[in-house]
Motif scaffolding. Structure first.
Motif, PDB file in Angstrom:
ATOM      1  N   HIS A 119       0.850  -1.193   0.000  1.00 36.93           N
ATOM      2  CA  HIS A 119       0.000   0.000   0.000  1.00 36.93           C
ATOM      3  C   HIS A 119       0.878   1.233   0.000  1.00 36.93           C
ATOM      4  O   HIS A 119       2.070   1.165   0.309  1.00 36.93           O
ATOM      5  CB  HIS A 119      -0.942   0.014   1.208  1.00 36.93           C
ATOM      6  CG  HIS A 119      -0.235   0.048   2.537  1.00 36.93           C
ATOM      7  ND1 HIS A 119       0.446   1.151   2.996  1.00 36.93           N
ATOM      8  CD2 HIS A 119      -0.117  -0.890   3.508  1.00 36.93           C
ATOM      9  CE1 HIS A 119       0.954   0.896   4.186  1.00 36.93           C
ATOM     10  NE2 HIS A 119       0.643  -0.338   4.515  1.00 36.93           N
ATOM     11  N   LYS A 124      -4.407   4.707   1.480  1.00 34.32           N
ATOM     12  CA  LYS A 124      -4.725   3.306   1.265  1.00 34.32           C
ATOM     13  C   LYS A 124      -4.543   2.875  -0.185  1.00 34.32           C
ATOM     14  O   LYS A 124      -5.147   1.919  -0.623  1.00 34.32           O
ATOM     15  CB  LYS A 124      -6.156   3.012   1.713  1.00 34.32           C
ATOM     16  CG  LYS A 124      -6.337   2.932   3.208  1.00 34.32           C
ATOM     17  CD  LYS A 124      -7.709   2.426   3.574  1.00 34.32           C
ATOM     18  CE  LYS A 124      -7.939   0.991   3.146  1.00 34.32           C
ATOM     19  NZ  LYS A 124      -9.253   0.472   3.562  1.00 34.32           N
ATOM     20  N   GLU A 125      -3.710   3.602  -0.934  1.00 35.27           N
ATOM     21  CA  GLU A 125      -3.447   3.201  -2.308  1.00 35.27           C
ATOM     22  C   GLU A 125      -3.020   1.734  -2.341  1.00 35.27           C
ATOM     23  O   GLU A 125      -2.104   1.315  -1.630  1.00 35.27           O
ATOM     24  CB  GLU A 125      -2.347   4.070  -2.889  1.00 35.27           C
ATOM     25  CG  GLU A 125      -1.986   3.708  -4.330  1.00 35.27           C
ATOM     26  CD  GLU A 125      -0.748   4.438  -4.804  1.00 35.27           C
ATOM     27  OE1 GLU A 125      -0.450   4.360  -6.003  1.00 35.27           O
ATOM     28  OE2 GLU A 125      -0.076   5.074  -3.969  1.00 35.27           O
ATOM     29  N   TYR A 126      -3.675   0.966  -3.177  1.00 36.04           N
ATOM     30  CA  TYR A 126      -3.461  -0.484  -3.244  1.00 36.04           C
ATOM     31  C   TYR A 126      -2.524  -0.815  -4.394  1.00 36.04           C
ATOM     32  O   TYR A 126      -2.725  -0.373  -5.518  1.00 36.04           O
ATOM     33  CB  TYR A 126      -4.804  -1.181  -3.426  1.00 36.04           C
ATOM     34  CG  TYR A 126      -4.733  -2.672  -3.619  1.00 36.04           C
ATOM     35  CD1 TYR A 126      -4.204  -3.504  -2.631  1.00 36.04           C
ATOM     36  CD2 TYR A 126      -5.209  -3.257  -4.791  1.00 36.04           C
ATOM     37  CE1 TYR A 126      -4.153  -4.877  -2.806  1.00 36.04           C
ATOM     38  CE2 TYR A 126      -5.166  -4.629  -4.978  1.00 36.04           C
ATOM     39  CZ  TYR A 126      -4.638  -5.431  -3.984  1.00 36.04           C
ATOM     40  OH  TYR A 126      -4.585  -6.794  -4.161  1.00 36.04           O
ATOM     41  N   ASP A 267      -8.408   4.115  -4.863  1.00 30.91           N
ATOM     42  CA  ASP A 267      -9.259   3.699  -3.756  1.00 30.91           C
ATOM     43  C   ASP A 267     -10.581   4.445  -3.636  1.00 30.91           C
ATOM     44  O   ASP A 267     -11.611   3.861  -3.386  1.00 30.91           O
ATOM     45  CB  ASP A 267      -8.470   3.837  -2.452  1.00 30.91           C
ATOM     46  CG  ASP A 267      -9.196   3.249  -1.265  1.00 30.91           C
ATOM     47  OD1 ASP A 267      -9.335   2.014  -1.210  1.00 30.91           O
ATOM     48  OD2 ASP A 267      -9.652   4.029  -0.415  1.00 30.91           O
ATOM     49  N   VAL A 295      -3.023  -7.213   1.127  1.00 31.30           N
ATOM     50  CA  VAL A 295      -2.069  -6.458   1.932  1.00 31.30           C
ATOM     51  C   VAL A 295      -1.996  -7.179   3.274  1.00 31.30           C
ATOM     52  O   VAL A 295      -3.029  -7.413   3.903  1.00 31.30           O
ATOM     53  CB  VAL A 295      -2.547  -5.001   2.137  1.00 31.30           C
ATOM     54  CG1 VAL A 295      -1.603  -4.250   3.056  1.00 31.30           C
ATOM     55  CG2 VAL A 295      -2.679  -4.284   0.798  1.00 31.30           C
ATOM     56  N   GLU A 304      -9.125  -6.629   4.648  1.00 30.46           N
ATOM     57  CA  GLU A 304      -8.737  -7.305   3.414  1.00 30.46           C
ATOM     58  C   GLU A 304      -9.588  -8.516   3.075  1.00 30.46           C
ATOM     59  O   GLU A 304      -9.186  -9.355   2.275  1.00 30.46           O
ATOM     60  CB  GLU A 304      -7.265  -7.715   3.496  1.00 30.46           C
ATOM     61  CG  GLU A 304      -6.326  -6.573   3.220  1.00 30.46           C
ATOM     62  CD  GLU A 304      -6.534  -5.990   1.831  1.00 30.46           C
ATOM     63  OE1 GLU A 304      -6.302  -6.699   0.843  1.00 30.46           O
ATOM     64  OE2 GLU A 304      -6.943  -4.822   1.727  1.00 30.46           O
ATOM     65  N   PHE A 350      -1.729  -0.952   6.801  1.00 35.63           N
ATOM     66  CA  PHE A 350      -2.878  -1.405   6.022  1.00 35.63           C
ATOM     67  C   PHE A 350      -3.095  -2.915   6.114  1.00 35.63           C
ATOM     68  O   PHE A 350      -3.930  -3.478   5.427  1.00 35.63           O
ATOM     69  CB  PHE A 350      -2.712  -1.015   4.545  1.00 35.63           C
ATOM     70  CG  PHE A 350      -2.642   0.466   4.340  1.00 35.63           C
ATOM     71  CD1 PHE A 350      -3.797   1.224   4.310  1.00 35.63           C
ATOM     72  CD2 PHE A 350      -1.423   1.095   4.216  1.00 35.63           C
ATOM     73  CE1 PHE A 350      -3.743   2.595   4.129  1.00 35.63           C
ATOM     74  CE2 PHE A 350      -1.361   2.465   4.035  1.00 35.63           C
ATOM     75  CZ  PHE A 350      -2.520   3.219   3.993  1.00 35.63           C
ATOM     76  N   GLU A 354      -6.809  -6.705   4.390  1.00 38.12           N
ATOM     77  CA  GLU A 354      -6.447  -7.541   3.250  1.00 38.12           C
ATOM     78  C   GLU A 354      -7.306  -8.761   3.004  1.00 38.12           C
ATOM     79  O   GLU A 354      -6.854  -9.711   2.381  1.00 38.12           O
ATOM     80  CB  GLU A 354      -4.978  -7.976   3.407  1.00 38.12           C
ATOM     81  CG  GLU A 354      -4.007  -6.903   2.973  1.00 38.12           C
ATOM     82  CD  GLU A 354      -4.188  -6.534   1.522  1.00 38.12           C
ATOM     83  OE1 GLU A 354      -3.907  -7.360   0.640  1.00 38.12           O
ATOM     84  OE2 GLU A 354      -4.625  -5.407   1.252  1.00 38.12           O
TER      85      GLU A 354
END
Length: 359
Positions: A119, A124-126, A267, A295, A304, A350, A354
């Motif tokens: 992340h 919270k960019e995945y 997100d 994550v 998650e 994060f 996941e």
């Protein structure tokens, strides 16, 4: 562990001042991880642990993970305008008489669907990791030697105690070499409907179940792969609103027609889908949710679960039906090649977010 008879050397392994300070445990040997600025990082370690203990770089990052939609990460062997260079970093660590462990020394492959994900540092960019784990390591994913390998070899030899390195080292194996596969024509395939005939009966529930909560595998749920959510909408669809972005990617079908995709990469943006087609009366709405990888670290770890929660404006819905695509089901490995896990993030704040299958 000590109360239960464990008598091994226990360590902590952290990066930067904050993590070292927060992650330390009284009486446990501290090590550090980094990829830049030897003086600063080993200084952190000495300040917290004292100069009377050995110094250990537990993870010297020789490269980095590659994520979907990114370029290949490269750490230059020699100094460049973008980085101080791996050779100078390794030399600095050895000059401090510190021990070093390379993460990674040999690149690898995330076989099957065990790739994981990361992340962003500030949100919270995945970032799901790709299948390759080459990592720009001294030995490549294919086992080939690189300039890093030979640079490290010479550095270690120059800093080793006199007489400890034999004059005649084994020869480096011949490179395997690379080749491209020829063009292959696909002659047979299975449609989604064909596959569903092999999956078995759907699981019916008033609300969608996440992947981990499916009553399969002795109630152990499903670890990886795909879920197909199916429901009947009682009128012409308008707008579908998701409670949160997909976990992790949802392909949307209406009456068997591909409508589009929502995913969690951006997100905050992937929560609403508007339909421009449909019919009066019953419509079959399907969401094929892909687990791209969890994550597996940090404060979002508990978010998650892979699932879907949706509200469709001005539309009645029947109970949800869920078809699981699962390789771990007892006695059934027919769909192994259909299951894709793009990976869990396995550290940091994060981690608790996941679980796979969620929209």
């Amino acid at each position: 562990m000590q109360r239960n008879g464990i008598r091994e050397l226990l360590i902590t392994s952290d990066n930067n001042w904050k993590h070292l300070n927060d992650g330390s445990v009284d009486g446990v040997f501290m090590t550090i991880n980094f990829q830049s600025d030897v003086e600063k990082n080993l200084g952190f370690l000495t300040k917290l642990q004292g100069d009377d203990k050995p110094k250990m770089v537990m993870e010297f990052w020789s490269g980095w993970f590659d994520h979907w939609a990114e370029g290949h990460h490269v750490l230059d062997t020699e100094p460049s305008k973008n980085h101080e260079g791996m050779s100078n970093l390794v030399k600095g660590i050895l000059q401090h008489k510190a021990s070093i462990n390379f993460y990674m020394f040999h690149g690898g492959t995330n076989f099957g669907f065990w790739n994981g994900g990361n992340h962003g540092n500030k949100n919270k960019e995945y970032m799901p990791t790709i299948t390759s784990y080459d990592y720009d390591a001294p030995l490549s994913e294919a086992g080939d030697t690189t300039s890093k390998f030979f640079t490290i070899k010479e550095l270690f030899k120059s800093y080793a105690p006199k007489g400890s390195v034999p004059d005649n080292l084994p020869k480096v194996p011949t490179q395997i070499g690379n080749m491209a596969y020829p063009t292959t024509k696909v002659t047979h395939y299975m449609t989604l409907d064909n596959i569903l005939e092999l999956v078995g009966s759907p699981i019916k529930n008033e609300k969608p179940l996440n992947m981990e909560k499916l009553p399969i595998n002795r109630n152990g749920g499903q670890g990886y792969g795909f879920l197909l959510y199916r429901t009947t909408v009682k009128s012409k669809p308008g707008k579908m609103l998701l409670a949160n972005p997909p976990q992790d990617r949802a392909q949307i079908f209406l009456n068997g027609q591909d409508m589009g995709v929502l995913d969690r990469i951006n997100d905050d943006d992937q929560k609403v889908f508007e339909f421009n087609t449909g019919r009066d009366g019953d419509n079959t709405l399907e969401l094929l949710v892909e687990n791209m990888g969890r994550v597996n670290y940090g404060k979002f770890l508990n978010g998650e679960r892979k699932e879907t929660f949706l509200v469709v404006e001005n539309m009645g819905r029947d109970d949800q039906k869920v078809f699981e695509f699962n390789t771990d089901r007892d006695g059934d490995n027919l769909l192994e090649l259909l299951v894709e896990n793009m990976g869990r993030v396995n550290y940091g704040k994060f981690l608790n977010g996941e679980r796979k299958g969620k929209i």
